[in-house]
Design a protein around this motif. Structure first.
Motif, PDB file in Angstrom:
ATOM      1  N   UNK A 139      25.943  -5.490 -90.941  1.00 26.89           N
ATOM      2  CA  UNK A 139      26.282  -5.801 -92.321  1.00 26.89           C
ATOM      3  C   UNK A 139      26.476  -7.306 -92.468  1.00 26.89           C
ATOM      4  N   UNK A 140      26.297  -7.840 -93.672  1.00 26.47           N
ATOM      5  CA  UNK A 140      26.471  -9.289 -93.876  1.00 26.47           C
ATOM      6  C   UNK A 140      27.874  -9.743 -93.512  1.00 26.47           C
ATOM      7  N   UNK A 141      27.965 -10.909 -92.906  1.00 29.03           N
ATOM      8  CA  UNK A 141      29.265 -11.452 -92.513  1.00 29.03           C
ATOM      9  C   UNK A 141      30.082 -11.816 -93.755  1.00 29.03           C
ATOM     10  N   UNK A 142      31.368 -11.538 -93.705  1.00 24.45           N
ATOM     11  CA  UNK A 142      32.262 -11.862 -94.810  1.00 24.45           C
ATOM     12  C   UNK A 142      32.960 -13.202 -94.529  1.00 24.45           C
ATOM     13  N   UNK A 143      32.842 -14.121 -95.476  1.00 24.33           N
ATOM     14  CA  UNK A 143      33.503 -15.421 -95.330  1.00 24.33           C
ATOM     15  C   UNK A 143      34.575 -15.634 -96.393  1.00 24.33           C
ATOM     16  N   UNK A 144      34.790 -14.636 -97.248  1.00 25.44           N
ATOM     17  CA  UNK A 144      35.803 -14.721 -98.294  1.00 25.44           C
ATOM     18  C   UNK A 144      36.271 -13.310 -98.621  1.00 25.44           C
ATOM     19  N   UNK A 145      37.335 -13.211 -99.396  1.00 22.88           N
ATOM     20  CA  UNK A 145      37.886 -11.923 -99.812  1.00 22.88           C
ATOM     21  C   UNK A 145      38.084 -11.914-101.324  1.00 22.88           C
ATOM     22  N   UNK A 146      38.303 -10.729-101.854  1.00 24.72           N
ATOM     23  CA  UNK A 146      38.600 -10.635-103.277  1.00 24.72           C
ATOM     24  C   UNK A 146      39.910 -11.333-103.604  1.00 24.72           C
ATOM     25  N   UNK A 147      40.821 -11.308-102.665  1.00 22.86           N
ATOM     26  CA  UNK A 147      42.089 -12.032-102.873  1.00 22.86           C
ATOM     27  C   UNK A 147      41.816 -13.517-103.105  1.00 22.86           C
ATOM     28  N   UNK A 148      40.864 -14.085-102.377  1.00 25.05           N
ATOM     29  CA  UNK A 148      40.490 -15.488-102.578  1.00 25.05           C
ATOM     30  C   UNK A 148      39.970 -15.707-104.001  1.00 25.05           C
ATOM     31  N   UNK A 149      39.186 -14.754-104.482  1.00 21.91           N
ATOM     32  CA  UNK A 149      38.627 -14.881-105.829  1.00 21.91           C
ATOM     33  C   UNK A 149      39.724 -14.845-106.885  1.00 21.91           C
ATOM     34  N   UNK A 150      40.717 -13.967-106.708  1.00 22.27           N
ATOM     35  CA  UNK A 150      41.833 -13.894-107.644  1.00 22.27           C
ATOM     36  C   UNK A 150      42.627 -15.197-107.626  1.00 22.27           C
ATOM     37  N   UNK A 151      42.808 -15.766-106.430  1.00 23.09           N
ATOM     38  CA  UNK A 151      43.518 -17.045-106.321  1.00 23.09           C
ATOM     39  C   UNK A 151      42.744 -18.162-107.014  1.00 23.09           C
ATOM     40  N   UNK A 152      41.418 -18.128-106.913  1.00 24.91           N
ATOM     41  CA  UNK A 152      40.587 -19.137-107.575  1.00 24.91           C
ATOM     42  C   UNK A 152      40.733 -19.044-109.088  1.00 24.91           C
ATOM     43  N   UNK A 153      40.751 -17.821-109.602  1.00 23.92           N
ATOM     44  CA  UNK A 153      40.924 -17.646-111.045  1.00 23.92           C
ATOM     45  C   UNK A 153      42.292 -18.148-111.492  1.00 23.92           C
ATOM     46  N   UNK A 154      43.308 -17.898-110.685  1.00 24.60           N
ATOM     47  CA  UNK A 154      44.651 -18.362-111.030  1.00 24.60           C
ATOM     48  C   UNK A 154      44.702 -19.882-111.058  1.00 24.60           C
ATOM     49  N   UNK A 155      43.998 -20.532-110.121  1.00 24.96           N
ATOM     50  CA  UNK A 155      43.969 -21.991-110.085  1.00 24.96           C
ATOM     51  C   UNK A 155      43.320 -22.561-111.334  1.00 24.96           C
ATOM     52  N   UNK A 156      42.316 -21.870-111.841  1.00 14.72           N
ATOM     53  CA  UNK A 156      41.662 -22.332-113.061  1.00 14.72           C
ATOM     54  C   UNK A 156      42.613 -22.319-114.247  1.00 14.72           C
ATOM     55  N   UNK A 157      43.569 -21.396-114.231  1.00 11.86           N
ATOM     56  CA  UNK A 157      44.512 -21.321-115.340  1.00 11.86           C
ATOM     57  C   UNK A 157      45.416 -22.543-115.392  1.00 11.86           C
TER      58      UNK A 157
END
Length: 359
Positions: A168-186
């Protein structure tokens, strides 16, 4: 079964749509008391359930959101102690028994409500026929996976079933990272500008079409209708000529049809996007609910089909420009607005392997 999370993990926040999915299942809400799920069924000429279970557990081990519990306090946590997942199996002796078992299995899964603070947020079942084949049922709560994630989960599952040695493709990020990125945009300085855009939009956007209103107290059921367009080439050509996508052309056509049913009265439709984070490709192989919503108004007055499509695309583009603020948060300030029609499309998604047949 007993579940546990890392002692130091306090979890992370739900997105706005996850919150709606999570708490909308409460029976106290209008049209509540149910989970919003992806349900699909696949027919196999030869079915090896044990091999299918092994493949599924590899997918679960790969994707953190399939090992996550959604808490009643509005947090989601990765579980670190989980039992292997088993597929619920029933065996039919003849064709009539097979159909009856499939119907019972379907009704059971479609009526399932996945509780908060539990796990898993999916269920698998299989009905084997008398000839070595059978039907596999997949039911996944949308609180943990969006449309693109669901396609990826199923494709990886069946790829591992076909070839257990595949990687399977290697994972270099998580959904938690994505949520944190959205919070930073706020926290960005332009947040007020984006907030005002949504506030102004919902002040002018018409509500959903009156023709499909469902009064309180009426039990709603859905029915799937399907048809195949013999030749989609003209639609693809139109999309290219207008500099848009096939998805937008279909959305515009859908809106035009609903406008006829709605007696030419203006209305709004919710449009689902699963385009992830274009500037962060590491999220492309991550499972989670990356859903971004847009709201498109349809009203009479377009000169021709081209203008109708351009109007639709313009609204989608405007909403996308202001994605640093989740429009759903501002919509909650307008309880007088209701949108029963949600447009989703997988026309641009990669198909499943040809060896599989969705039923």
């Amino acid at each position: 079964q007993e579940l546990s999370a890392a002692a130091t993990d306090t979890g992370f926040a739900l997105t706005s749509l996850q919150t709606a999915y999570a708490f909308g299942r409460a029976a106290s809400y209008r049209h509540g008391g149910k989970s919003c799920v992806f349900h699909e069924e696949y027919t196999f000429d030869t079915l090896d359930v044990e091999r299918l279970e092994t493949a599924w557990n590899r997918v679960v081990a790969e994707h953190a959101m399939l090992r996550t519990s959604i808490g009643a306090a509005g947090r989601q946590r990765l579980l670190d102690t989980l039992p292997p997942v088993a597929i619920d199996v029933a065996d039919a002796q003849d064709a009539a028994g097979f159909d009856a078992l499939c119907e019972r299995t379907r009704e059971r899964l479609l009526g399932r409500v996945y509780p908060l603070d539990g796990w898993p947020y999916f269920a698998l079942a299989a009905v084997r026929d008398a000839h070595g084949g059978g039907r596999v049922f997949v039911n996944i709560d949308l609180v943990v996976a969006d449309g693109r994630s669901l396609l990826m989960i199923v494709a990886q599952w069946f790829a591992l079933y076909a070839d257990p040695a595949s990687a399977l493709p290697a994972q270099t990020a998580t959904f938690r990272d994505a949520v944190a990125l959205r919070a930073a945009r706020r926290a960005q300085p332009d947040i007020v500008h984006h907030t005002e855009y949504w506030r102004h939009k919902f002040a002018e956007l018409p509500a959903g079409p009156a023709a499909v209103q469902n009064p309180a107290g009426i039990h709603a059921r859905t029915r799937q209708l399907g048809a195949t367009l013999p030749d989609a080439a003209p639609l693809h050509a139109l999309a290219r000529r207008l500099g848009t996508t096939l998805n937008t052309v279909l959305l515009a056509a859908y809106g035009a049809t609903l406008l006829e049913w709605n007696a030419q009265a203006p209305f709004g439709v919710v449009v689902v996007n699963w385009d992830r984070e274009p500037e962060h490709p590491q999220f492309d192989t991550v499972v989670g609910d990356f859903t971004r919503l847009a709201w498109v108004a349809f009203e009479p007055g377009a000169r021709d089909a081209a203008e109708w499509v351009r109007r639709t695309q313009h609204q989608l583009d405007r909403d996308a420009m202001h994605r640093n603020v989740d429009g759903l948060e501002l919509l909650r300030l307008r309880p007088d607005l209701s949108y029963q029609v949600v447009y989703t499309s997988l026309v641009d998604a990669a198909p499943l392997p040809a060896s599989l047949r969705a039923t």
